[in-house]
Design an enzyme around this catalytic site. Sequence first.
Site, PDB file in Angstrom:
ATOM      1  N   TYR A   1       0.742  -1.122  -0.057  1.00 29.32           N
ATOM      2  CA  TYR A   1       0.081  -0.083   0.042  1.00 29.32           C
ATOM      3  C   TYR A   1       0.810   1.507  -0.177  1.00 29.32           C
ATOM      4  CZ  TYR A   1       0.878   0.640   5.207  1.00 29.32           C
ATOM      5  OH  TYR A   1       1.372   0.904   6.422  1.00 29.32           O
ATOM      6  N   CYS A   2       0.316   2.410  -0.297  1.00 27.07           N
ATOM      7  CA  CYS A   2       0.980   3.534  -0.372  1.00 27.07           C
ATOM      8  C   CYS A   2      -0.150   4.741  -0.397  1.00 27.07           C
ATOM      9  CB  CYS A   2       2.005   3.868  -1.744  1.00 27.07           C
ATOM     10  SG  CYS A   2       0.961   3.507  -3.204  1.00 27.07           S
ATOM     11  N   THR A   3       0.377   6.059  -0.590  1.00 24.88           N
ATOM     12  CA  THR A   3      -0.840   7.040  -0.338  1.00 24.88           C
ATOM     13  C   THR A   3      -1.942   7.020  -0.919  1.00 24.88           C
ATOM     14  OG1 THR A   3       1.331   8.460   0.098  1.00 24.88           O
ATOM     15  CG2 THR A   3      -0.942   9.524  -0.095  1.00 24.88           C
TER      16      THR A   3
END
Length: 454
Positions: free
Chosen positions: A224-226
Amino acid sequence: HHHTMSHEVIIPDNAKAVCNLPLPTLDPAYANDGSILLFYQYVEPLWTRSQHKAALKKVIEIGTKFNITGRGRVAQEGLNCTLTGKPNDIRSFCYGLRDWDELFNETDFKITDGVATDKLFKSLSIRKTNELVAYGLAGEKAPSLKKFAGTHLDAQEYHELMKDPEAVIIDVRNAYESAIGHFQPPEAGAKLIDPKMRNSIEFPKWLASEDTKKQLAGKKVMMYCTGGIRCERATALLNQMETATQDLGLKGVYHCRGGIERYVKTYAEGGFWKGKNYLFDRRMEQTPDIKGSDAVENDIQSKCCLCRVKWTVYRGQFKCHRSLCGVPVIVCDGCARTATEKPHSLVCELCNEGYRAPSEAPDLVGMKRKAEQLVDEKVVSTDADASSSENQALAKRPKSYYKDRVFLRRLPLTATFTKVKEALGEDSVRNLQWLSDQKSGGFYGSCIAFMSSY
């Protein structure tokens, strides 16, 4: 839209991507506020140089037409933007991109309405860059998204997978972002892995390290990331690595559609998200809509890098002073003056614990060629039995081979004919053919030695 599962407020509409769909309609209550638009779109095959130039011009043209402000990057591999404007102008901008090139029907435009007008950008800056995310994976090092991209899960599917003990979850953001907020899967669920990154360039090295591979082997890997963009190349890199080496036995590679941004809007009380989502626009951070600020603060452990008091905001652009680091650090209001007067006293958490990233870079070009060849030939054996893969290797050998030629690779760039002769035996080498890259003409350490005897 709200429905409750075990008393948790979930807004499923916020998890849905808008690819190939009309954009969300504007709630009249927000008509006089500003809106923020986050989106990225990769292009494969790459835009040519002239298409790249035209794209840059076009994005600026559409942005200017609708009074859009904000920041964007246009590379041959696509577009990544954080833009602000009036709610209807933001929507017109998106439709403008769709009208210009149908590729943007595939784009997940993430619009946030009801943003205070003082949080909007003042000007529009669209830059021409080599890469959308600085992984050091531009051009021929970039793993193909069409062939290797991970599986998108929407926020609710992602939430469910976090309960799976067979899963591991990787935060592909930088450590200073994770410090103020990250996913915390439930006790008996997925295991969280922190790559301890100072910047994205470290990610391919971390992913290819033996220590990391041990933690991922045989697992369902979640990333996951922003907002999702960093996971596109990151998941593709892992899938490509698995295809080329066939030694991890992964049970799937997944990422969250729309990243933390969509998850936090979907799980309005936070779900498994703890803390704040570090943002790269003037909002600075995002928190779940109906989770009290005290509860959010209690989830965060970050401290001021000088006096170690608990502090959860980045203000004042302070950076770690250790050589070659320079990541943002947290400084509390009480230490701000000291930090300004003595910037050399600022040290980030990773430098503080003496953490050093893996330094060995994987052969990304070689790995890409091998993986693509396997995918193109569709000889990826479902039966990972050793004997069958050996048979495959034999079947793939070229029909003719030359007994008097030796192929050398990964030579140091300082290699010379004399040094190669010394290594292989003075009298045995007749001649050398240095191999250079067809596109760039650069030498990457490969040559063919013609032997006088064999």
